[in-house]
Design a protein around this motif. Structure first.
Motif, PDB file in Angstrom:
ATOM      1  N   ILE A 217       6.043  12.936  -4.803  1.00  0.00           N
ATOM      2  CA  ILE A 217       5.632  11.550  -4.576  1.00  0.00           C
ATOM      3  C   ILE A 217       5.938  10.475  -5.753  1.00  0.00           C
ATOM      4  CG2 ILE A 217       3.193  11.536  -5.246  1.00  0.00           C
ATOM      5  CD1 ILE A 217       2.391   9.701  -3.032  1.00  0.00           C
ATOM      6  N   ASN A 218       6.661   9.382  -5.452  1.00  0.00           N
ATOM      7  CA  ASN A 218       6.776   8.561  -6.184  1.00  0.00           C
ATOM      8  C   ASN A 218       5.480   7.970  -6.982  1.00  0.00           C
ATOM      9  OD1 ASN A 218       9.074   8.035  -4.990  1.00  0.00           O
ATOM     10  ND2 ASN A 218       8.760   6.010  -3.776  1.00  0.00           N
ATOM     11  N   ASN A 219       5.586   7.477  -8.330  1.00  0.00           N
ATOM     12  CA  ASN A 219       4.527   6.713  -8.924  1.00  0.00           C
ATOM     13  C   ASN A 219       3.839   5.624  -8.251  1.00  0.00           C
ATOM     14  OD1 ASN A 219       4.177   8.717 -10.882  1.00  0.00           O
ATOM     15  ND2 ASN A 219       4.547   7.325 -12.786  1.00  0.00           N
ATOM     16  N   TYR A 220       4.929   4.903  -7.801  1.00  0.00           N
ATOM     17  CA  TYR A 220       4.454   3.727  -7.457  1.00  0.00           C
ATOM     18  C   TYR A 220       4.052   3.760  -5.992  1.00  0.00           C
ATOM     19  CZ  TYR A 220       8.644   2.459  -4.640  1.00  0.00           C
ATOM     20  OH  TYR A 220       9.760   2.359  -3.522  1.00  0.00           O
ATOM     21  N   GLY A 221       4.186   4.885  -5.409  1.00  0.00           N
ATOM     22  CA  GLY A 221       3.851   5.137  -3.959  1.00  0.00           C
ATOM     23  C   GLY A 221       2.333   5.393  -3.719  1.00  0.00           C
ATOM     24  N   VAL A 222       1.811   6.002  -5.005  1.00  0.00           N
ATOM     25  CA  VAL A 222       0.413   6.210  -4.839  1.00  0.00           C
ATOM     26  C   VAL A 222      -0.439   5.056  -4.679  1.00  0.00           C
ATOM     27  CG1 VAL A 222      -1.329   7.468  -6.410  1.00  0.00           C
ATOM     28  CG2 VAL A 222       0.832   8.214  -6.428  1.00  0.00           C
ATOM     29  N   ASN A 223      -1.429   5.022  -3.776  1.00  0.00           N
ATOM     30  CA  ASN A 223      -2.302   4.091  -3.731  1.00  0.00           C
ATOM     31  C   ASN A 223      -3.564   4.313  -3.069  1.00  0.00           C
ATOM     32  OD1 ASN A 223      -1.402   2.499  -0.270  1.00  0.00           O
ATOM     33  ND2 ASN A 223      -1.669   4.543  -0.893  1.00  0.00           N
ATOM     34  N   VAL A 224      -4.741   3.150  -3.595  1.00  0.00           N
ATOM     35  CA  VAL A 224      -5.775   3.197  -3.077  1.00  0.00           C
ATOM     36  C   VAL A 224      -6.253   2.116  -1.992  1.00  0.00           C
ATOM     37  CG1 VAL A 224      -6.774   4.738  -4.925  1.00  0.00           C
ATOM     38  CG2 VAL A 224      -7.320   2.213  -4.648  1.00  0.00           C
ATOM     39  N   ASN A 225      -6.884   2.285  -0.958  1.00  0.00           N
ATOM     40  CA  ASN A 225      -7.018   0.996  -0.317  1.00  0.00           C
ATOM     41  C   ASN A 225      -8.508   1.207   0.411  1.00  0.00           C
ATOM     42  OD1 ASN A 225      -4.369   0.287   0.146  1.00  0.00           O
ATOM     43  ND2 ASN A 225      -4.124   2.352   0.848  1.00  0.00           N
ATOM     44  N   ILE A 226      -9.233   0.373   0.143  1.00  0.00           N
ATOM     45  CA  ILE A 226     -10.720   0.229   0.268  1.00  0.00           C
ATOM     46  C   ILE A 226     -11.231  -0.859   1.287  1.00  0.00           C
ATOM     47  CG2 ILE A 226     -13.089   0.260  -0.910  1.00  0.00           C
ATOM     48  CD1 ILE A 226     -11.276   1.169  -3.578  1.00  0.00           C
ATOM     49  N   GLY A 227     -12.010  -0.350   2.158  1.00  0.00           N
ATOM     50  CA  GLY A 227     -12.453  -1.317   3.159  1.00  0.00           C
ATOM     51  C   GLY A 227     -13.509  -0.799   4.174  1.00  0.00           C
ATOM     52  N   ASP A 228     -13.759  -1.549   5.178  1.00  0.00           N
ATOM     53  CA  ASP A 228     -14.453  -1.029   6.252  1.00  0.00           C
ATOM     54  C   ASP A 228     -13.725  -0.816   7.381  1.00  0.00           C
ATOM     55  OD1 ASP A 228     -16.703  -0.960   7.937  1.00  0.00           O
ATOM     56  OD2 ASP A 228     -16.653  -2.876   8.551  1.00  0.00           O
TER      57      ASP A 228
END
Ligand SMILES: [Zn+2]
Length: 539
Positions: A217-228
Protein backbone atom coordinates in the motif's frame (compact mmCIF):
# COMPACT_ATOMS: atom_id res chain seq x y z
CA UNK A 1 -6.58 11.99 -5.88
CA UNK A 2 -6.30 15.70 -6.40
CA UNK A 3 -9.14 16.26 -8.74
CA UNK A 4 -9.05 19.74 -10.05
CA UNK A 5 -11.53 22.53 -10.19
CA UNK A 6 -10.83 25.82 -11.83
CA UNK A 7 -10.35 27.70 -8.57
CA UNK A 8 -8.05 25.02 -7.32
CA UNK A 9 -6.02 25.12 -10.49
CA UNK A 10 -5.55 28.81 -9.96
CA UNK A 11 -4.42 28.18 -6.38
CA UNK A 12 -2.04 25.47 -7.55
CA UNK A 13 -0.68 27.81 -10.17
CA UNK A 14 -0.03 30.54 -7.60
CA UNK A 15 1.74 28.16 -5.22
CA UNK A 16 3.80 26.73 -8.05
CA UNK A 17 4.99 30.17 -9.01
CA UNK A 18 6.07 30.64 -5.41
CA UNK A 19 7.90 27.30 -5.37
CA UNK A 20 9.70 28.21 -8.58
CA UNK A 21 10.89 31.44 -7.02
CA UNK A 22 11.97 29.70 -3.82
CA UNK A 23 14.82 27.28 -4.03
CA UNK A 24 14.18 23.80 -2.78
CA UNK A 25 15.17 23.33 0.82
CA UNK A 26 17.13 20.66 2.65
CA UNK A 27 13.80 19.49 4.09
CA UNK A 28 12.44 19.05 0.52
CA UNK A 29 15.43 16.86 -0.30
CA UNK A 30 15.12 14.83 2.91
CA UNK A 31 11.45 14.28 2.15
CA UNK A 32 11.77 13.74 -1.60
CA UNK A 33 14.93 11.72 -2.19
CA UNK A 34 16.14 8.21 -1.43
CA UNK A 35 18.63 9.21 1.25
CA UNK A 36 21.40 6.84 2.48
CA UNK A 37 19.38 6.47 5.72
CA UNK A 38 16.45 5.11 3.67
CA UNK A 39 18.25 3.17 1.00
CA UNK A 40 19.77 0.44 3.19
CA UNK A 41 16.53 -1.13 4.42
CA UNK A 42 13.51 -2.64 2.70
CA UNK A 43 10.26 -1.93 4.44
CA UNK A 44 8.15 -5.06 4.94
CA UNK A 45 5.45 -4.43 7.55
CA UNK A 46 3.79 -1.76 9.70
CA UNK A 47 1.54 -2.19 12.67
CA UNK A 48 0.22 1.30 13.28
CA UNK A 49 -1.84 1.76 16.42
CA UNK A 50 -3.23 5.05 17.53
CA UNK A 51 -5.83 6.59 19.75
CA UNK A 52 -7.80 9.55 18.49
CA UNK A 53 -9.27 11.98 21.02
CA UNK A 54 -11.65 14.13 19.00
CA UNK A 55 -12.57 16.60 21.73
CA UNK A 56 -8.90 17.53 22.14
CA UNK A 57 -7.98 17.06 18.46
CA UNK A 58 -5.18 14.93 19.84
CA UNK A 59 -3.62 11.66 18.72
CA UNK A 60 -1.05 9.32 20.21
CA UNK A 61 0.26 5.92 19.33
CA UNK A 62 3.07 3.82 18.01
CA UNK A 63 4.19 2.19 14.80
CA UNK A 64 5.96 -1.17 14.73
CA UNK A 65 8.18 -1.11 11.65
CA UNK A 66 9.57 -4.34 10.25
CA UNK A 67 12.27 -4.32 7.61
CA UNK A 68 14.87 -6.37 5.84
CA UNK A 69 18.48 -5.23 5.96
CA UNK A 70 19.82 -4.72 2.42
CA UNK A 71 23.23 -3.49 3.52
CA UNK A 72 24.74 -2.79 6.91
CA UNK A 73 24.13 0.70 8.23
CA UNK A 74 23.62 2.24 11.63
CA UNK A 75 21.18 5.12 11.10
CA UNK A 76 17.56 4.96 9.97
CA UNK A 77 15.49 7.89 8.71
CA UNK A 78 11.87 7.99 9.90
CA UNK A 79 9.61 10.88 8.96
CA UNK A 80 7.06 12.60 11.15
CA UNK A 81 5.94 16.17 10.62
CA UNK A 82 5.64 18.84 13.25
CA UNK A 83 3.74 19.64 15.34
CA UNK A 84 3.56 15.91 16.05
CA UNK A 85 6.40 14.65 18.21
CA UNK A 86 8.35 11.44 17.83
CA UNK A 87 8.81 10.72 21.52
CA UNK A 88 10.62 7.41 21.65
CA UNK A 89 12.18 4.69 19.49
CA UNK A 90 12.93 1.17 20.70
CA UNK A 91 14.77 -1.82 19.24
CA UNK A 92 15.20 -5.12 21.06
CA UNK A 93 13.95 -3.52 24.27
CA UNK A 94 16.50 -0.70 24.17
CA UNK A 95 15.66 2.99 23.86
CA UNK A 96 17.41 4.48 20.84
CA UNK A 97 19.09 7.81 20.27
CA UNK A 98 17.14 10.03 17.88
CA UNK A 99 18.51 13.09 16.13
CA UNK A 100 15.67 15.34 14.99
CA UNK A 101 16.18 17.33 11.80
CA UNK A 102 12.88 19.10 11.09
CA UNK A 103 10.43 16.46 9.88
CA UNK A 104 13.13 13.82 9.45
CA UNK A 105 14.27 11.82 12.46
CA UNK A 106 17.56 9.94 12.36
CA UNK A 107 17.53 6.95 14.66
CA UNK A 108 20.84 5.36 15.71
CA UNK A 109 20.78 1.57 15.82
CA UNK A 110 23.44 0.10 18.11
CA UNK A 111 22.44 -3.52 17.41
CA UNK A 112 24.09 -5.16 14.44
CA UNK A 113 22.06 -4.78 11.22
CA UNK A 114 23.03 -7.99 9.48
CA UNK A 115 22.42 -8.23 5.77
CA UNK A 116 19.26 -10.14 4.75
CA UNK A 117 17.90 -10.35 8.31
CA UNK A 118 14.43 -9.22 9.33
CA UNK A 119 14.52 -6.55 11.99
CA UNK A 120 11.91 -4.54 13.81
CA UNK A 121 11.66 -1.33 15.79
CA UNK A 122 8.91 0.67 17.48
CA UNK A 123 8.45 4.40 17.27
CA UNK A 124 6.08 6.34 19.52
CA UNK A 125 4.38 9.60 18.65
CA UNK A 126 1.81 12.06 19.94
CA UNK A 127 0.45 15.56 19.59
CA UNK A 128 -2.02 17.74 17.74
CA UNK A 129 -1.61 16.84 14.06
CA UNK A 130 -1.78 19.46 11.33
CA UNK A 131 -5.37 20.30 10.57
CA UNK A 132 -6.50 20.16 6.95
CA UNK A 133 -7.92 23.46 5.78
CA UNK A 134 -8.97 22.45 2.27
CA UNK A 135 -8.86 18.66 2.30
CA UNK A 136 -7.76 16.79 0.35
CA UNK A 137 -5.54 19.43 -1.28
CA UNK A 138 -3.63 20.61 1.74
CA UNK A 139 -4.10 17.52 3.88
CA UNK A 140 -3.90 16.50 7.50
CA UNK A 141 -6.76 15.78 9.88
CA UNK A 142 -10.26 17.05 9.10
CA UNK A 143 -12.13 17.45 12.38
CA UNK A 144 -15.78 17.99 11.45
CA UNK A 145 -19.23 17.22 12.83
CA UNK A 146 -22.15 15.51 11.12
CA UNK A 147 -25.69 16.95 11.11
CA UNK A 148 -26.45 15.20 14.38
CA UNK A 149 -23.49 16.80 16.14
CA UNK A 150 -21.33 13.65 16.09
CA UNK A 151 -17.63 13.87 15.36
CA UNK A 152 -16.85 13.21 11.70
CA UNK A 153 -13.11 12.91 11.17
CA UNK A 154 -10.81 11.88 8.33
CA UNK A 155 -7.20 12.03 7.22
CA UNK A 156 -5.87 12.91 3.77
CA UNK A 157 -2.23 13.47 2.87
CA UNK A 158 -1.29 13.05 -0.80
CA UNK A 159 1.77 15.12 -1.65
CA UNK A 160 2.19 16.38 1.88
CA UNK A 161 2.85 12.79 2.93
CA UNK A 162 1.58 10.30 5.46
CA UNK A 163 4.17 11.55 7.95
CA UNK A 164 1.80 14.45 8.58
CA UNK A 165 -0.12 12.11 10.90
CA UNK A 166 1.97 9.01 11.62
CA UNK A 167 5.68 8.09 11.64
CA UNK A 168 6.89 6.08 8.65
CA UNK A 169 9.31 5.82 5.76
CA UNK A 170 7.72 8.64 3.81
CA UNK A 171 8.94 8.04 0.29
CA UNK A 172 6.93 6.35 -2.42
CA UNK A 173 9.70 4.10 -3.76
CA UNK A 174 9.37 1.55 -0.95
CA UNK A 175 5.81 0.40 -0.30
CA UNK A 176 5.11 -1.67 2.78
CA UNK A 177 4.19 -5.26 1.82
CA UNK A 178 1.31 -5.57 4.29
CA UNK A 179 -0.03 -3.55 7.17
CA UNK A 180 -2.14 -3.78 10.32
CA UNK A 181 -3.97 -0.72 11.65
CA UNK A 182 -5.54 -0.49 15.11
CA UNK A 183 -7.46 2.68 15.92
CA UNK A 184 -9.10 3.55 19.21
CA UNK A 185 -11.97 6.04 19.25
CA UNK A 186 -14.67 7.09 21.75
CA UNK A 187 -17.74 4.88 21.95
CA UNK A 188 -20.54 5.96 19.65
CA UNK A 189 -18.00 6.39 16.83
CA UNK A 190 -16.32 3.87 14.57
CA UNK A 191 -13.03 3.96 12.67
CA UNK A 192 -12.83 2.68 9.10
CA UNK A 193 -9.40 2.14 7.56
CA UNK A 194 -7.99 0.22 4.59
CA UNK A 195 -8.24 -3.50 4.00
CA UNK A 196 -10.47 -5.88 5.92
CA UNK A 197 -12.00 -5.44 9.36
CA UNK A 198 -10.52 -8.14 11.60
CA UNK A 199 -12.29 -7.28 14.87
CA UNK A 200 -13.66 -4.48 17.03
CA UNK A 201 -12.63 -4.54 20.69
CA UNK A 202 -14.79 -2.89 23.30
CA UNK A 203 -12.90 -1.03 26.02
CA UNK A 204 -14.45 1.08 28.79
CA UNK A 205 -15.31 4.31 27.02
CA UNK A 206 -13.66 3.53 23.74
CA UNK A 207 -13.52 0.89 21.04
CA UNK A 208 -10.59 -0.30 18.93
CA UNK A 209 -11.05 -1.43 15.34
CA UNK A 210 -8.38 -3.61 13.77
CA UNK A 211 -7.85 -3.59 10.00
CA UNK A 212 -5.50 -5.70 7.91
CA UNK A 213 -4.20 -4.89 4.45
CA UNK A 214 -2.79 -7.97 2.75
CA UNK A 215 -1.26 -6.08 -0.21
CA UNK A 216 1.43 -3.44 -0.68
CA UNK A 217 0.00 0.00 0.00
CA UNK A 218 1.05 3.59 -0.74
CA UNK A 219 1.86 5.69 2.27
CA UNK A 220 -0.64 8.34 1.30
CA UNK A 221 -3.27 5.66 0.73
CA UNK A 222 -3.38 4.74 4.42
CA UNK A 223 -6.26 6.46 6.18
CA UNK A 224 -8.49 6.68 9.22
CA UNK A 225 -12.11 7.76 8.94
CA UNK A 226 -14.13 8.19 12.09
CA UNK A 227 -17.85 8.80 12.34
CA UNK A 228 -21.26 7.53 13.27
CA UNK A 229 -21.10 5.05 10.40
CA UNK A 230 -23.56 2.44 9.24
CA UNK A 231 -22.45 -0.33 6.93
CA UNK A 232 -24.02 -2.22 4.06
CA UNK A 233 -22.40 -4.56 1.60
CA UNK A 234 -22.81 -6.60 -1.55
CA UNK A 235 -20.83 -9.16 -3.49
CA UNK A 236 -19.50 -8.25 -6.90
CA UNK A 237 -18.62 -11.15 -9.16
CA UNK A 238 -15.60 -9.99 -11.09
CA UNK A 239 -12.71 -11.26 -13.17
CA UNK A 240 -11.01 -12.89 -10.17
CA UNK A 241 -14.18 -14.17 -8.48
CA UNK A 242 -16.14 -12.77 -5.57
CA UNK A 243 -15.21 -9.32 -4.36
CA UNK A 244 -16.73 -7.96 -1.20
CA UNK A 245 -17.96 -4.38 -1.56
CA UNK A 246 -18.53 -2.56 1.72
CA UNK A 247 -20.06 0.85 2.15
CA UNK A 248 -19.68 2.98 5.28
CA UNK A 249 -21.91 6.03 5.32
CA UNK A 250 -23.30 8.41 7.89
CA UNK A 251 -26.42 7.03 9.54
CA UNK A 252 -28.71 9.66 7.98
CA UNK A 253 -27.46 8.95 4.46
CA UNK A 254 -28.14 5.22 4.34
CA UNK A 255 -31.16 5.32 2.02
CA UNK A 256 -29.51 7.78 -0.38
CA UNK A 257 -26.29 5.76 -0.43
CA UNK A 258 -28.06 2.47 -1.16
CA UNK A 259 -29.51 4.01 -4.29
CA UNK A 260 -26.60 6.15 -5.41
CA UNK A 261 -23.80 3.63 -4.85
CA UNK A 262 -25.29 1.34 -7.49
CA UNK A 263 -22.67 3.03 -9.67
CA UNK A 264 -19.93 1.17 -7.78
CA UNK A 265 -20.34 -2.27 -9.39
CA UNK A 266 -20.90 -0.50 -12.73
CA UNK A 267 -17.56 1.24 -12.22
CA UNK A 268 -15.71 -1.94 -11.36
CA UNK A 269 -17.27 -3.68 -14.37
CA UNK A 270 -16.05 -0.96 -16.75
CA UNK A 271 -12.57 -0.77 -15.25
CA UNK A 272 -12.01 -4.52 -15.06
CA UNK A 273 -12.88 -4.57 -18.77
CA UNK A 274 -10.37 -1.85 -19.65
CA UNK A 275 -7.64 -2.33 -17.05
CA UNK A 276 -7.88 -5.94 -15.88
CA UNK A 277 -8.90 -7.41 -12.51
CA UNK A 278 -9.34 -5.12 -9.52
CA UNK A 279 -5.83 -5.24 -8.00
CA UNK A 280 -6.75 -5.91 -4.34
CA UNK A 281 -9.33 -8.71 -4.16
CA UNK A 282 -7.89 -9.95 -0.83
CA UNK A 283 -8.54 -6.56 0.76
CA UNK A 284 -12.06 -6.08 -0.56
CA UNK A 285 -13.32 -2.73 -1.83
CA UNK A 286 -14.93 0.01 0.23
CA UNK A 287 -16.53 3.37 -0.29
CA UNK A 288 -16.31 5.41 2.90
CA UNK A 289 -18.13 8.70 3.39
CA UNK A 290 -15.89 11.58 4.54
CA UNK A 291 -16.26 15.29 5.28
CA UNK A 292 -14.23 16.34 2.18
CA UNK A 293 -14.57 15.66 -1.54
CA UNK A 294 -12.74 12.35 -1.85
CA UNK A 295 -9.43 10.52 -2.24
CA UNK A 296 -8.14 7.28 -3.73
CA UNK A 297 -7.31 5.64 -0.39
CA UNK A 298 -6.46 2.10 -1.38
CA UNK A 299 -9.33 -0.38 -0.86
CA UNK A 300 -11.18 2.29 1.15
CA UNK A 301 -11.94 4.94 -1.43
CA UNK A 302 -13.25 7.99 0.38
CA UNK A 303 -16.36 9.77 -0.81
CA UNK A 304 -17.76 13.24 -0.20
CA UNK A 305 -19.47 14.19 -3.47
CA UNK A 306 -22.86 14.68 -1.79
CA UNK A 307 -24.63 11.79 -3.51
CA UNK A 308 -24.96 13.51 -6.84
CA UNK A 309 -23.56 13.05 -10.31
CA UNK A 310 -20.83 15.23 -11.76
CA UNK A 311 -18.06 16.94 -9.80
CA UNK A 312 -20.06 18.44 -6.94
CA UNK A 313 -22.90 18.57 -9.45
CA UNK A 314 -20.81 20.12 -12.25
CA UNK A 315 -19.76 18.65 -15.58
CA UNK A 316 -16.04 19.31 -16.07
CA UNK A 317 -16.36 18.62 -19.79
CA UNK A 318 -19.24 20.97 -20.50
CA UNK A 319 -20.76 18.34 -22.79
CA UNK A 320 -23.41 16.90 -20.49
CA UNK A 321 -21.67 13.53 -20.31
CA UNK A 322 -20.03 14.44 -17.02
CA UNK A 323 -23.48 14.40 -15.41
CA UNK A 324 -24.01 10.75 -16.32
CA UNK A 325 -21.76 9.57 -13.48
CA UNK A 326 -20.62 10.49 -10.00
CA UNK A 327 -17.17 11.94 -10.63
CA UNK A 328 -15.75 10.87 -7.26
CA UNK A 329 -16.94 7.26 -7.44
CA UNK A 330 -15.55 6.84 -10.95
CA UNK A 331 -12.35 8.89 -10.64
CA UNK A 332 -11.22 7.72 -7.22
CA UNK A 333 -12.03 4.09 -8.02
CA UNK A 334 -10.06 4.42 -11.26
CA UNK A 335 -7.06 5.18 -9.09
CA UNK A 336 -7.12 1.63 -7.72
CA UNK A 337 -5.42 0.71 -11.00
CA UNK A 338 -3.40 3.88 -11.64
CA UNK A 339 -2.06 5.17 -8.28
CA UNK A 340 -2.59 2.18 -6.03
CA UNK A 341 -1.66 -0.72 -8.32
CA UNK A 342 0.81 1.21 -10.50
CA UNK A 343 2.33 3.91 -8.30
CA UNK A 344 4.77 6.71 -9.08
CA UNK A 345 8.18 6.48 -7.44
CA UNK A 346 8.51 10.25 -7.46
CA UNK A 347 5.56 12.67 -7.33
CA UNK A 348 7.18 14.48 -10.29
CA UNK A 349 5.64 11.60 -12.28
CA UNK A 350 2.17 12.09 -10.81
CA UNK A 351 0.69 12.06 -14.33
CA UNK A 352 0.93 8.26 -14.10
CA UNK A 353 -1.84 8.51 -11.50
CA UNK A 354 -3.87 11.42 -12.77
CA UNK A 355 -3.66 11.21 -16.55
CA UNK A 356 -4.72 7.58 -16.70
CA UNK A 357 -7.39 8.15 -14.08
CA UNK A 358 -8.68 11.22 -15.86
CA UNK A 359 -8.87 9.03 -18.95
CA UNK A 360 -10.67 6.33 -16.97
CA UNK A 361 -13.66 8.71 -16.77
CA UNK A 362 -13.85 8.61 -20.53
CA UNK A 363 -13.43 4.82 -20.55
CA UNK A 364 -16.29 4.46 -18.05
CA UNK A 365 -18.49 6.37 -20.49
CA UNK A 366 -17.13 4.29 -23.36
CA UNK A 367 -18.18 1.06 -21.60
CA UNK A 368 -21.65 2.18 -20.52
CA UNK A 369 -22.61 4.91 -23.02
CA UNK A 370 -20.50 4.22 -26.10
CA UNK A 371 -17.43 5.48 -27.89
CA UNK A 372 -18.97 8.74 -29.08
CA UNK A 373 -19.88 9.79 -25.52
CA UNK A 374 -16.36 8.93 -24.35
CA UNK A 375 -14.78 10.94 -27.11
CA UNK A 376 -16.99 14.00 -26.61
CA UNK A 377 -16.25 13.96 -22.88
CA UNK A 378 -12.47 13.84 -23.16
CA UNK A 379 -12.44 16.49 -25.89
CA UNK A 380 -14.73 18.63 -23.70
CA UNK A 381 -12.26 18.54 -20.82
CA UNK A 382 -9.67 20.38 -22.96
CA UNK A 383 -11.23 23.64 -21.76
CA UNK A 384 -9.45 23.02 -18.45
CA UNK A 385 -5.96 22.82 -20.01
CA UNK A 386 -3.63 25.72 -19.27
CA UNK A 387 -0.31 24.69 -20.87
CA UNK A 388 1.34 26.72 -18.13
CA UNK A 389 4.27 24.41 -17.42
CA UNK A 390 5.27 20.80 -18.14
CA UNK A 391 3.22 17.92 -16.75
CA UNK A 392 6.34 16.29 -15.28
CA UNK A 393 7.68 18.15 -12.23
CA UNK A 394 11.22 18.41 -10.78
CA UNK A 395 12.59 15.12 -9.43
CA UNK A 396 13.80 14.30 -5.90
CA UNK A 397 12.20 17.24 -4.09
CA UNK A 398 8.62 15.96 -3.65
CA UNK A 399 7.10 18.38 -6.19
CA UNK A 400 4.46 17.60 -8.80
CA UNK A 401 4.13 19.17 -12.24
CA UNK A 402 1.29 21.11 -13.85
CA UNK A 403 -2.36 20.44 -13.03
CA UNK A 404 -2.59 19.78 -16.78
CA UNK A 405 -1.76 16.21 -15.81
CA UNK A 406 -5.55 15.77 -15.54
CA UNK A 407 -7.26 17.04 -18.71
CA UNK A 408 -4.16 17.27 -20.91
CA UNK A 409 -3.00 13.89 -19.66
CA UNK A 410 -6.38 12.37 -20.52
CA UNK A 411 -6.16 13.90 -23.98
CA UNK A 412 -2.60 12.68 -24.42
CA UNK A 413 -3.79 9.12 -23.81
CA UNK A 414 -6.83 9.60 -26.03
CA UNK A 415 -4.43 10.78 -28.75
CA UNK A 416 -2.28 7.67 -28.32
CA UNK A 417 -5.44 5.61 -28.72
CA UNK A 418 -5.91 7.24 -32.15
CA UNK A 419 -2.31 6.46 -33.10
CA UNK A 420 -2.78 2.83 -32.05
CA UNK A 421 -5.96 2.86 -34.17
CA UNK A 422 -7.09 -0.50 -32.82
CA UNK A 423 -9.29 -0.38 -29.70
CA UNK A 424 -8.74 -4.01 -28.79
CA UNK A 425 -4.99 -3.52 -28.91
CA UNK A 426 -5.34 -0.31 -26.89
CA UNK A 427 -7.27 -2.25 -24.24
CA UNK A 428 -4.55 -4.91 -24.19
CA UNK A 429 -1.95 -2.19 -23.60
CA UNK A 430 -3.90 -0.75 -20.66
CA UNK A 431 -4.42 -4.21 -19.18
CA UNK A 432 -0.79 -5.06 -19.92
CA UNK A 433 0.41 -2.04 -17.95
CA UNK A 434 -1.56 -3.28 -14.95
CA UNK A 435 -0.25 -6.83 -15.17
CA UNK A 436 3.35 -5.88 -16.05
CA UNK A 437 3.66 -3.31 -13.25
CA UNK A 438 1.36 -5.15 -10.82
CA UNK A 439 1.81 -3.73 -7.29
CA UNK A 440 4.90 -1.79 -8.36
CA UNK A 441 6.23 1.72 -8.09
CA UNK A 442 7.36 3.01 -11.48
CA UNK A 443 8.87 5.97 -13.32
CA UNK A 444 7.65 7.74 -16.44
CA UNK A 445 10.50 6.11 -18.34
CA UNK A 446 9.15 2.63 -17.56
CA UNK A 447 5.69 3.57 -18.85
CA UNK A 448 7.23 5.11 -21.98
CA UNK A 449 9.41 2.06 -22.62
CA UNK A 450 6.44 -0.27 -22.20
CA UNK A 451 4.30 1.70 -24.64
CA UNK A 452 7.11 2.01 -27.14
CA UNK A 453 7.53 -1.72 -27.06
CA UNK A 454 3.81 -2.39 -27.65
CA UNK A 455 2.99 0.32 -30.17
CA UNK A 456 4.17 0.38 -33.74
CA UNK A 457 5.37 3.97 -33.49
CA UNK A 458 8.18 5.47 -31.43
CA UNK A 459 6.50 7.68 -28.82
CA UNK A 460 9.72 9.21 -27.45
CA UNK A 461 9.25 12.60 -29.11
CA UNK A 462 5.51 12.43 -28.49
CA UNK A 463 6.04 12.09 -24.72
CA UNK A 464 8.68 14.84 -24.80
CA UNK A 465 6.16 17.09 -26.48
CA UNK A 466 3.18 16.47 -24.22
CA UNK A 467 4.85 15.73 -20.87
CA UNK A 468 8.04 17.79 -20.93
CA UNK A 469 7.07 20.82 -23.04
CA UNK A 470 4.09 23.17 -22.90
CA UNK A 471 3.59 23.67 -26.64
CA UNK A 472 0.75 22.01 -28.50
CA UNK A 473 1.68 20.82 -31.99
CA UNK A 474 0.25 22.88 -34.80
CA UNK A 475 -0.47 21.32 -38.16
CA UNK A 476 0.20 23.97 -40.77
CA UNK A 477 -1.34 23.16 -44.09
CA UNK A 478 -2.17 24.57 -47.50
CA UNK A 479 -4.44 23.15 -50.19
CA UNK A 480 -3.60 24.29 -53.69
CA UNK A 481 -4.25 22.77 -57.10
CA UNK A 482 -5.33 19.39 -55.76
CA UNK A 483 -2.36 19.19 -53.45
CA UNK A 484 -2.29 19.15 -49.64
CA UNK A 485 0.94 20.53 -48.17
CA UNK A 486 1.53 20.10 -44.46
CA UNK A 487 4.05 20.16 -41.65
CA UNK A 488 4.21 20.27 -37.85
CA UNK A 489 5.26 23.47 -36.09
CA UNK A 490 5.69 24.24 -32.37
CA UNK A 491 7.13 20.78 -31.91
CA UNK A 492 10.10 19.19 -30.14
CA UNK A 493 12.91 17.55 -32.12
CA UNK A 494 11.93 14.50 -34.16
CA UNK A 495 8.20 14.96 -33.58
CA UNK A 496 6.46 13.01 -36.34
CA UNK A 497 3.05 11.99 -35.05
CA UNK A 498 0.82 10.44 -37.71
CA UNK A 499 -2.55 12.10 -38.07
CA UNK A 500 -5.93 11.13 -39.44
CA UNK A 501 -7.69 13.62 -41.67
CA UNK A 502 -10.89 13.43 -43.68
CA UNK A 503 -11.13 14.46 -47.31
CA UNK A 504 -14.72 14.44 -48.58
CA UNK A 505 -15.64 12.40 -45.50
CA UNK A 506 -13.11 9.71 -46.42
CA UNK A 507 -10.40 9.11 -43.85
CA UNK A 508 -6.77 9.36 -44.78
CA UNK A 509 -3.59 9.10 -42.70
CA UNK A 510 -0.83 11.63 -43.18
CA UNK A 511 2.66 11.50 -41.68
CA UNK A 512 3.76 15.07 -41.04
CA UNK A 513 7.18 16.08 -39.75
CA UNK A 514 8.66 19.52 -39.20
CA UNK A 515 9.47 19.61 -42.95
CA UNK A 516 6.89 20.43 -45.61
CA UNK A 517 5.44 17.41 -47.39
CA UNK A 518 2.60 17.06 -49.84
CA UNK A 519 0.06 14.58 -51.17
CA UNK A 520 -2.49 14.75 -53.95
CA UNK A 521 -6.09 15.03 -52.78
CA UNK A 522 -9.42 15.31 -54.49
CA UNK A 523 -11.15 18.27 -52.91
CA UNK A 524 -10.51 21.72 -51.57
CA UNK A 525 -10.82 21.18 -47.81
CA UNK A 526 -9.85 18.71 -45.13
CA UNK A 527 -11.23 17.95 -41.70
CA UNK A 528 -8.84 16.96 -38.97
CA UNK A 529 -9.84 14.13 -36.66
CA UNK A 530 -10.88 16.01 -33.47
CA UNK A 531 -9.76 13.10 -31.28
CA UNK A 532 -6.13 14.22 -31.73
CA UNK A 533 -5.17 16.93 -29.27
CA UNK A 534 -3.45 19.34 -31.66
CA UNK A 535 -4.07 22.71 -33.27
CA UNK A 536 -4.34 23.36 -37.00
CA UNK A 537 -3.67 26.40 -39.11
CA UNK A 538 -4.40 26.69 -42.81
CA UNK A 539 -3.18 29.44 -45.07
ZN1 LIG B 1 -7.09 11.77 -9.05
Amino acid sequence: MKSFSFTILILCFASNVISQINHHTRQDTLRGSITPEREWWDLTYYHLSLEVKPDEKYISGKNIIKYKVLKPYTVMQIDLQAPLKLTKAIQNGKALKVKHDGNAHFISLPDQQKINTQMSLEVYFEGHPKEAVRAPWDGGFSWKKDNNGNHFIATSCQGLGASVWWPNKDHMYDEVDSMYISVTVPNGLMNVSNGKLMKVEKNNNTNTSHWFIANPINNYGVNVNIGDYVNFSETYIGEKGDLELNYYVLRDNLAKAKKHFKQTPMTLRAFEHWFGPYPFYEDGFKLVEVPYLGMEHQSSVTYGNQYQNGYLGNDLSGTGWGLEFDFIIIHESGHEWFANNITYIDIADMWIHESFTNYSESLYLDYHFGKKAASEYVIGTRRGIRNDKPIIGPYNVNKSGSGDMYPKGGNLLHTIRQIVNDDEKWREILRGLNSTFYHQTVSTQQIEDYMNQKIDYDLTAFFNQYLRDTRIPILEYVIENGELKYRWTEVVDNFDMPLQVFVNKMNQWIYPTAEWQSIKIIGTAIEIDPDFYIYAKSE
